[in-house]
Design a protein around this motif. Sequence first.
Motif, PDB file in Angstrom:
ATOM      1  N   ASP A 322     -80.731  97.331 -31.139  1.00  0.00           N
ATOM      2  CA  ASP A 322     -81.165  97.724 -29.803  1.00  0.00           C
ATOM      3  C   ASP A 322     -82.639  98.149 -29.784  1.00  0.00           C
ATOM      4  OD1 ASP A 322     -78.750  97.257 -28.475  1.00  0.00           O
ATOM      5  OD2 ASP A 322     -77.946  99.178 -29.107  1.00  0.00           O
ATOM      6  N   ALA A 323     -83.070  98.800 -30.848  1.00  0.00           N
ATOM      7  CA  ALA A 323     -84.461  99.248 -30.905  1.00  0.00           C
ATOM      8  C   ALA A 323     -85.412  98.046 -30.825  1.00  0.00           C
ATOM      9  CB  ALA A 323     -84.702 100.045 -32.183  1.00  0.00           C
ATOM     10  N   TRP A 324     -85.140  97.018 -31.618  1.00  0.00           N
ATOM     11  CA  TRP A 324     -85.995  95.829 -31.617  1.00  0.00           C
ATOM     12  C   TRP A 324     -85.881  95.068 -30.294  1.00  0.00           C
ATOM     13  CZ3 TRP A 324     -89.305  96.187 -35.367  1.00  0.00           C
ATOM     14  CH2 TRP A 324     -88.936  96.801 -36.563  1.00  0.00           C
ATOM     15  N   TYR A 325     -84.685  95.027 -29.740  1.00  0.00           N
ATOM     16  CA  TYR A 325     -84.493  94.329 -28.466  1.00  0.00           C
ATOM     17  C   TYR A 325     -85.327  94.972 -27.365  1.00  0.00           C
ATOM     18  CZ  TYR A 325     -82.302  93.091 -24.032  1.00  0.00           C
ATOM     19  OH  TYR A 325     -82.093  92.705 -22.737  1.00  0.00           O
ATOM     20  N   TRP A 326     -85.286  96.292 -27.279  1.00  0.00           N
ATOM     21  CA  TRP A 326     -86.017  96.960 -26.206  1.00  0.00           C
ATOM     22  C   TRP A 326     -87.535  96.916 -26.436  1.00  0.00           C
ATOM     23  CZ3 TRP A 326     -84.603  98.026 -21.479  1.00  0.00           C
ATOM     24  CH2 TRP A 326     -83.242  98.107 -21.198  1.00  0.00           C
ATOM     25  N   MET A 327     -87.941  96.912 -27.686  1.00  0.00           N
ATOM     26  CA  MET A 327     -89.365  96.684 -27.955  1.00  0.00           C
ATOM     27  C   MET A 327     -89.778  95.317 -27.424  1.00  0.00           C
ATOM     28  SD  MET A 327     -89.751  98.191 -31.828  1.00  0.00           S
ATOM     29  CE  MET A 327     -91.423  97.553 -32.028  1.00  0.00           C
ATOM     30  N   ALA A 328     -88.912  94.313 -27.665  1.00  0.00           N
ATOM     31  CA  ALA A 328     -89.204  92.961 -27.179  1.00  0.00           C
ATOM     32  C   ALA A 328     -89.283  92.932 -25.656  1.00  0.00           C
ATOM     33  CB  ALA A 328     -88.128  91.998 -27.678  1.00  0.00           C
ATOM     34  N   ARG A 329     -88.373  93.639 -24.991  1.00  0.00           N
ATOM     35  CA  ARG A 329     -88.394  93.689 -23.526  1.00  0.00           C
ATOM     36  C   ARG A 329     -89.736  94.239 -23.033  1.00  0.00           C
ATOM     37  NH1 ARG A 329     -83.467  94.455 -20.608  1.00  0.00           N
ATOM     38  NH2 ARG A 329     -84.838  95.003 -18.855  1.00  0.00           N
ATOM     39  N   CYS A 330     -90.172  95.306 -23.678  1.00  0.00           N
ATOM     40  CA  CYS A 330     -91.443  95.912 -23.260  1.00  0.00           C
ATOM     41  C   CYS A 330     -92.606  94.948 -23.481  1.00  0.00           C
ATOM     42  CB  CYS A 330     -91.684  97.211 -24.017  1.00  0.00           C
ATOM     43  SG  CYS A 330     -90.558  98.550 -23.574  1.00  0.00           S
ATOM     44  N   TYR A 331     -92.642  94.310 -24.644  1.00  0.00           N
ATOM     45  CA  TYR A 331     -93.730  93.365 -24.909  1.00  0.00           C
ATOM     46  C   TYR A 331     -93.694  92.199 -23.923  1.00  0.00           C
ATOM     47  CZ  TYR A 331     -95.033  95.536 -29.367  1.00  0.00           C
ATOM     48  OH  TYR A 331     -95.475  96.399 -30.335  1.00  0.00           O
ATOM     49  N   GLU A 332     -92.489  91.731 -23.595  1.00  0.00           N
ATOM     50  CA  GLU A 332     -92.373  90.634 -22.638  1.00  0.00           C
ATOM     51  C   GLU A 332     -92.924  91.049 -21.277  1.00  0.00           C
ATOM     52  OE1 GLU A 332     -89.000  87.591 -20.752  1.00  0.00           O
ATOM     53  OE2 GLU A 332     -88.389  89.218 -22.105  1.00  0.00           O
ATOM     54  N   GLU A 333     -92.629  92.252 -20.862  1.00  0.00           N
ATOM     55  CA  GLU A 333     -93.102  92.715 -19.555  1.00  0.00           C
ATOM     56  C   GLU A 333     -94.606  92.974 -19.554  1.00  0.00           C
ATOM     57  OE1 GLU A 333     -90.577  95.825 -17.979  1.00  0.00           O
ATOM     58  OE2 GLU A 333     -88.828  94.861 -18.860  1.00  0.00           O
ATOM     59  N   GLN A 334     -95.152  93.191 -20.770  1.00  0.00           N
ATOM     60  CA  GLN A 334     -96.602  93.346 -20.874  1.00  0.00           C
ATOM     61  C   GLN A 334     -97.308  91.994 -21.008  1.00  0.00           C
ATOM     62  OE1 GLN A 334     -96.943  95.944 -24.303  1.00  0.00           O
ATOM     63  NE2 GLN A 334     -97.070  97.779 -23.028  1.00  0.00           N
ATOM     64  N   GLY A 335     -96.518  90.919 -21.044  1.00  0.00           N
ATOM     65  CA  GLY A 335     -97.091  89.582 -21.179  1.00  0.00           C
ATOM     66  C   GLY A 335     -97.406  89.192 -22.603  1.00  0.00           C
ATOM     67  N   LYS A 336     -96.951  89.971 -23.568  1.00  0.00           N
ATOM     68  CA  LYS A 336     -97.202  89.683 -24.996  1.00  0.00           C
ATOM     69  C   LYS A 336     -96.005  88.915 -25.564  1.00  0.00           C
ATOM     70  CE  LYS A 336     -99.935  93.939 -25.379  1.00  0.00           C
ATOM     71  NZ  LYS A 336    -100.043  95.276 -26.022  1.00  0.00           N
ATOM     72  N   LYS A 337     -95.962  87.615 -25.227  1.00  0.00           N
ATOM     73  CA  LYS A 337     -94.777  86.830 -25.549  1.00  0.00           C
ATOM     74  C   LYS A 337     -94.580  86.633 -27.050  1.00  0.00           C
ATOM     75  CE  LYS A 337     -94.192  84.335 -21.224  1.00  0.00           C
ATOM     76  NZ  LYS A 337     -93.945  83.006 -20.608  1.00  0.00           N
ATOM     77  N   ARG A 353     -74.379  88.351 -32.716  1.00  0.00           N
ATOM     78  CA  ARG A 353     -73.663  88.247 -31.442  1.00  0.00           C
ATOM     79  C   ARG A 353     -74.450  88.860 -30.271  1.00  0.00           C
ATOM     80  NH1 ARG A 353     -68.297  91.199 -33.264  1.00  0.00           N
ATOM     81  NH2 ARG A 353     -69.953  92.583 -34.017  1.00  0.00           N
ATOM     82  N   PHE A 354     -75.702  89.176 -30.512  1.00  0.00           N
ATOM     83  CA  PHE A 354     -76.530  89.841 -29.498  1.00  0.00           C
ATOM     84  C   PHE A 354     -77.007  88.785 -28.496  1.00  0.00           C
ATOM     85  CE2 PHE A 354     -79.477  93.799 -29.376  1.00  0.00           C
ATOM     86  CZ  PHE A 354     -79.392  93.822 -27.986  1.00  0.00           C
ATOM     87  N   ASP A 355     -76.189  88.509 -27.500  1.00  0.00           N
ATOM     88  CA  ASP A 355     -76.484  87.442 -26.543  1.00  0.00           C
ATOM     89  C   ASP A 355     -77.734  87.719 -25.726  1.00  0.00           C
ATOM     90  OD1 ASP A 355     -74.295  85.977 -27.375  1.00  0.00           O
ATOM     91  OD2 ASP A 355     -72.946  86.857 -25.886  1.00  0.00           O
ATOM     92  N   GLU A 356     -77.980  88.984 -25.390  1.00  0.00           N
ATOM     93  CA  GLU A 356     -79.173  89.308 -24.606  1.00  0.00           C
ATOM     94  C   GLU A 356     -80.447  88.979 -25.387  1.00  0.00           C
ATOM     95  OE1 GLU A 356     -76.619  91.252 -25.072  1.00  0.00           O
ATOM     96  OE2 GLU A 356     -75.883  92.013 -23.142  1.00  0.00           O
ATOM     97  N   ALA A 357     -80.410  89.232 -26.710  1.00  0.00           N
ATOM     98  CA  ALA A 357     -81.574  88.890 -27.533  1.00  0.00           C
ATOM     99  C   ALA A 357     -81.747  87.378 -27.607  1.00  0.00           C
ATOM    100  CB  ALA A 357     -81.399  89.470 -28.938  1.00  0.00           C
ATOM    101  N   ARG A 358     -80.642  86.644 -27.709  1.00  0.00           N
ATOM    102  CA  ARG A 358     -80.713  85.178 -27.742  1.00  0.00           C
ATOM    103  C   ARG A 358     -81.284  84.638 -26.431  1.00  0.00           C
ATOM    104  NH1 ARG A 358     -76.069  84.614 -29.279  1.00  0.00           N
ATOM    105  NH2 ARG A 358     -76.405  84.195 -31.497  1.00  0.00           N
ATOM    106  N   GLU A 359     -80.871  85.230 -25.328  1.00  0.00           N
ATOM    107  CA  GLU A 359     -81.393  84.816 -24.031  1.00  0.00           C
ATOM    108  C   GLU A 359     -82.881  85.153 -23.918  1.00  0.00           C
ATOM    109  OE1 GLU A 359     -81.995  83.313 -20.388  1.00  0.00           O
ATOM    110  OE2 GLU A 359     -80.229  82.999 -21.667  1.00  0.00           O
ATOM    111  N   GLY A 360     -83.277  86.296 -24.483  1.00  0.00           N
ATOM    112  CA  GLY A 360     -84.681  86.661 -24.475  1.00  0.00           C
ATOM    113  C   GLY A 360     -85.526  85.659 -25.238  1.00  0.00           C
ATOM    114  N   ILE A 361     -85.026  85.173 -26.353  1.00  0.00           N
ATOM    115  CA  ILE A 361     -85.731  84.167 -27.134  1.00  0.00           C
ATOM    116  C   ILE A 361     -85.927  82.897 -26.318  1.00  0.00           C
ATOM    117  CG2 ILE A 361     -85.562  82.636 -29.150  1.00  0.00           C
ATOM    118  CD1 ILE A 361     -84.077  84.956 -30.578  1.00  0.00           C
TER     119      ILE A 361
END
Length: 366
Positions: A322-337, A353-361
């Motif tokens: 979850d820690a890495w996933y939410w870091m990714a969410r923040c970077y995505e919202e900052q435009g740092k793809k 099985r982390f489907d939300e992370a797979r969808e983020g990718i």
Amino acid sequence: MDAGICNIHHMPMQWYTVCGAAPLKKLIILMKKCVSIPVLLVGWLCWLCSCTSGNNDRVSAEKILNTPPYAGLTDSIQQFPKNQELYMQRAVLLSQNNLHELAMADYKKAWEIKPDEFVALKYVSNLMLVNKPEEAIRLLKESLAKWPANPDLHRRLGEIYTQTGENNKAMAQYDEWAQQDSMNFEVWYEKGVLLAQLNDTPAAIQAMEKSYQVQPLNYNGLALASLYAATLNPKVITICDELIRKDTSGILNDVLYLKGSYYSDTKQYDKAMQLFNECISRDWKFADAYIEKGIIFHDLKKIDSALKVFTMAATVANTNPDAWYWMARCYEEQGKKDLALVNYKRALAIDKRFDEAREGIRRVEK
């Protein structure tokens, strides 16, 4: 070789003697013409393999049992073959050294000498370790017929049914136990756990409420509070406060976290933040408290603050997806793809099985 698997293409030379000294070519022709010949050959070979394997196993078992630390108990058993306690002592020692197959013979012998509840539970645990759930179930049913009031036997049978995917039988077992002893808090707790696993949250809450009503303890209270929190039931605050007042077992941080989660989910962010900060001050490695705190900042659109908190969560618990996933969410919202992609992949690597992370990718790779 497994006694149940025989390969006709690897027949030893003595087989030709058994088959009347027939040449190999003639033997193959006979096998093609007559079904009974290969059946007999395979059966005979399997019997021979079984005998050889059995003999080797017996020799190996005797060697182990006659060397330290088992030799003394083995000598005593030979002198007093009807002493149940000696078999139990050796069985426990074998189990401690992961020799569960050998231990099983001793548990069985102890049970045959004198069936009792303690031996039954030990024997059942051993049977599960050697993957014999059917035998464990039979033994538990036999034991419950002798000692129907024993809660450990009821619990163990329900657990095994659950482990083997027989949830209906597990539920029936808990219902039978409840009919026999409705004032036993454990039966309601175990039933509540199973109902929660089956996603029947309302029924799980009812069972946990009954358990806590009969005997209010920290662990069933915490389970009930978790169910209340998951359903946004304000009763979570009352029960958490009760648990805090009588906390003597170090569950305080978990209780504070549950209260904070409820306040966060109901948008009472100030109260939630105060409780998560208290959790962290008590245990600076409490990663879930960091994550919930970061989610509050995220919901408030304070992305920079959220990222700092999620980064701290990943620092104190780098295997928390979850820690890495939410870091990714923040970077995505900052435009740092690029950074978002790296962190989504980290989350997915930890939890496949982390489907939300797979969808983020998929989202940031477009």
